[in-house]
Design a protein around this motif. Structure first.
Motif, PDB file in Angstrom:
ATOM      1  N   ASP A   1       0.888  -1.163   0.000  1.00 58.27           N
ATOM      2  CA  ASP A   1       0.000   0.000   0.000  1.00 58.27           C
ATOM      3  C   ASP A   1       0.928   1.215   0.000  1.00 58.27           C
ATOM      4  O   ASP A   1       1.739   1.384   0.920  1.00 58.27           O
ATOM      5  CB  ASP A   1      -0.905  -0.034   1.245  1.00 58.27           C
TER       6      ASP A   1
ATOM      7  N   HIS B   1       1.605   3.234   3.121  1.00 57.79           N
ATOM      8  CA  HIS B   1       2.044   2.566   4.343  1.00 57.79           C
ATOM      9  C   HIS B   1       3.565   2.512   4.465  1.00 57.79           C
ATOM     10  O   HIS B   1       4.157   1.448   4.622  1.00 57.79           O
ATOM     11  CB  HIS B   1       1.483   1.147   4.400  1.00 57.79           C
TER      12      HIS B   1
ATOM     13  N   ASP C   1      -0.847   7.790   6.255  1.00 54.10           N
ATOM     14  CA  ASP C   1      -1.755   6.995   5.421  1.00 54.10           C
ATOM     15  C   ASP C   1      -2.917   7.896   5.011  1.00 54.10           C
ATOM     16  O   ASP C   1      -4.060   7.663   5.390  1.00 54.10           O
ATOM     17  CB  ASP C   1      -2.237   5.789   6.243  1.00 54.10           C
TER      18      ASP C   1
HETATM   19 MN    MN Z   1      -4.203   2.343   4.533  1.00 53.64          MN
END
Ligand code: MN
Ligand code: RM4
Ligand code: MN
Length: 396
Positions: free
Chosen positions: A221, A224, A256
């Protein structure tokens, strides 16, 4: 310099190979830690999420699957599979990755798969296995785990014990997979825990994937990571060791943030895509592109369409890097020439090529403009707005 027709062929090939999964939660009302901001057009039922996803796919042609979160989208678990099936047929998009939910039950206050209580760990594993069953019944390949577990204060948990519990839980989940399914293991160094998270980085994910079994992979991600981390290097490593399972794309300024793709640092996504292009087209079957964003301020439909288009633009720019001459320049340590070639592709305005491709594929040339013209957002705003007043928005 490539001829115009060669360029077009290359561009069309690249665009034909690009698909990206959209998340059901990108259409729902979300907020910050401090409260929700409601939008009249937000989806509040699974049917509305499928409806919105179908519309994005109709406008862009590249989002055939919708990521689902168990509990948010299938509150009755396996029993809801039939409902999802009928929505798939009705709205022309199919269920994509299935995301277990181990973060909202009261019992998970001190962790789920890593909770010191064997009983709670057992319940969390059962949820993982249910998620595998749901995915299998829906024909979804990927079960995508994001684990919220961790601790907030030094000395309060045994990091080592929790590693063992996690290895065990993921092995058991892996055993439940059918041969065509995969387990994706996402990492995140912070939030909701702030001292340690049990899967904090790609090394931990890679180890856990390896220990779980041959059908487990790492999910990256983009939000992240610590600030300034070189994500494309992580991607290159994961490709090298055959453990890259997919991406959750979004952009960020601090943590995030889940901002729309490419809004802050499009060059970073370009660099990541370059690594994928270097691995050849075959790798695409193995690497799932997914969006993980929730939009608090932008209109949800507009933000999703904008994101998909930004993804296509960056994918195409990265495809235009002339990889052979670049390799020669790299080997000769022609630094400036190499960098100019690389960033030259980034600065190329690919929007005319994209418009041509869309026209050739019978899609609207400008999906955002087509969305505005369609009146879709006005219609859902009117239809859904009335329900909004009843929704709770407060934090405390
Ligand atoms: Mn996330
Ligand atoms: C996390 C992570 C997961 C998402 C949850 C809700 O930050 O990105 O992928 O499913 O949020
Ligand atoms: Mn994610």
């Amino acid at each position: 310099m490539k001829s115009e027709s060669a360029l077009q062929e290359l561009a069309f090939q690249a665009l034909d190979s690009f698909q990206i999964e959209i998340p059901s939660w990108g259409f729902a009302n979300t907020g910050t830690r401090f409260g929700k901001f409601l939008q009249a057009a937000a989806a509040s039922t699974l049917e509305e999420k499928f409806g919105d996803a179908g519309q994005v796919h109709k406008l862009t042609g590249v989002t055939p699957t919708l990521a689902l979160h168990v509990l948010w989208d299938l509150p009755n678990g396996i029993q809801d599979v039939e409902t999802v099936r009928s929505l798939e047929t009705r709205y022309g998009v199919t269920a994509g990755s299935i995301n277990p939910n181990l973060f909202q039950d009261q019992e998970y206050k001190f962790g789920s798969l890593c909770n010191p209580s064997a009983e709670i760990r057992e319940r969390a594993v059962a949820h993982m296995i249910d998620s595998v069953t749901i995915a299998r019944r829906l024909g979804s390949r990927d079960v995508s785990l994001w684990l919220p577990d961790g601790s907030n204060y030094p000395g309060t948990q045994s990091i080592r014990k929790r590693i063992e519990w996690l290895e065990d839980a993921l092995q058991r989940t892996h055993q439940a997979l059918s041969p065509s399914q995969r387990l994706l293991v996402e990492y995140k160094p912070f939030e909701p825990a702030f001292y340690h998270t049990d899967i904090a980085d790609w090394g931990m994910s890679a180890h856990l994937a390896r220990t779980a079994g041959p059908q487990a992979r790492v999910l990256v991600d983009t939000g992240h990571h610590y600030a300034a981390q070189n994500i494309e290097q992580i991607v290159a490593w994961l490709l090298h060791i055959d453990l890259l399972g997919g991406f959750h794309f979004n952009d960020r300024r601090y943590a995030d943030d889940d901002l729309t793709l490419g809004s802050i640092d499009p060059y970073q996504i370009f660099r990541i895509f370059h690594e994928i292009h270097l691995s050849g087209r075959e790798v695409l079957g193995e690497v799932a592109f997914m969006i993980d964003q929730s939009h608090n301020l932008k209109g949800k439909m507009e933000a999703m369409v904008q994101t998909v288009c930004a993804g296509q633009e960056l994918w195409l720019k990265a495809a235009l890097v002339d990889r052979e001459p670049l390799a020669g320049l790299q080997d000769a340590c022609e630094l400036v020439a190499a960098e100019e070639l690389f960033r030259g592709a980034f600065w190329c305005d690919v929007r005319p090529l994209l418009r041509e491709w869309r026209r050739a594929r019978g899609l609207p040339e400008d999906p955002l403009a087509a969305l505005a013209e369609s009146g879709y957002v006005q219609r859902i705003t009117a239809e859904r707005g009335a329900k909004m007043a009843a929704t709770v928005t407060s934090y405390a």
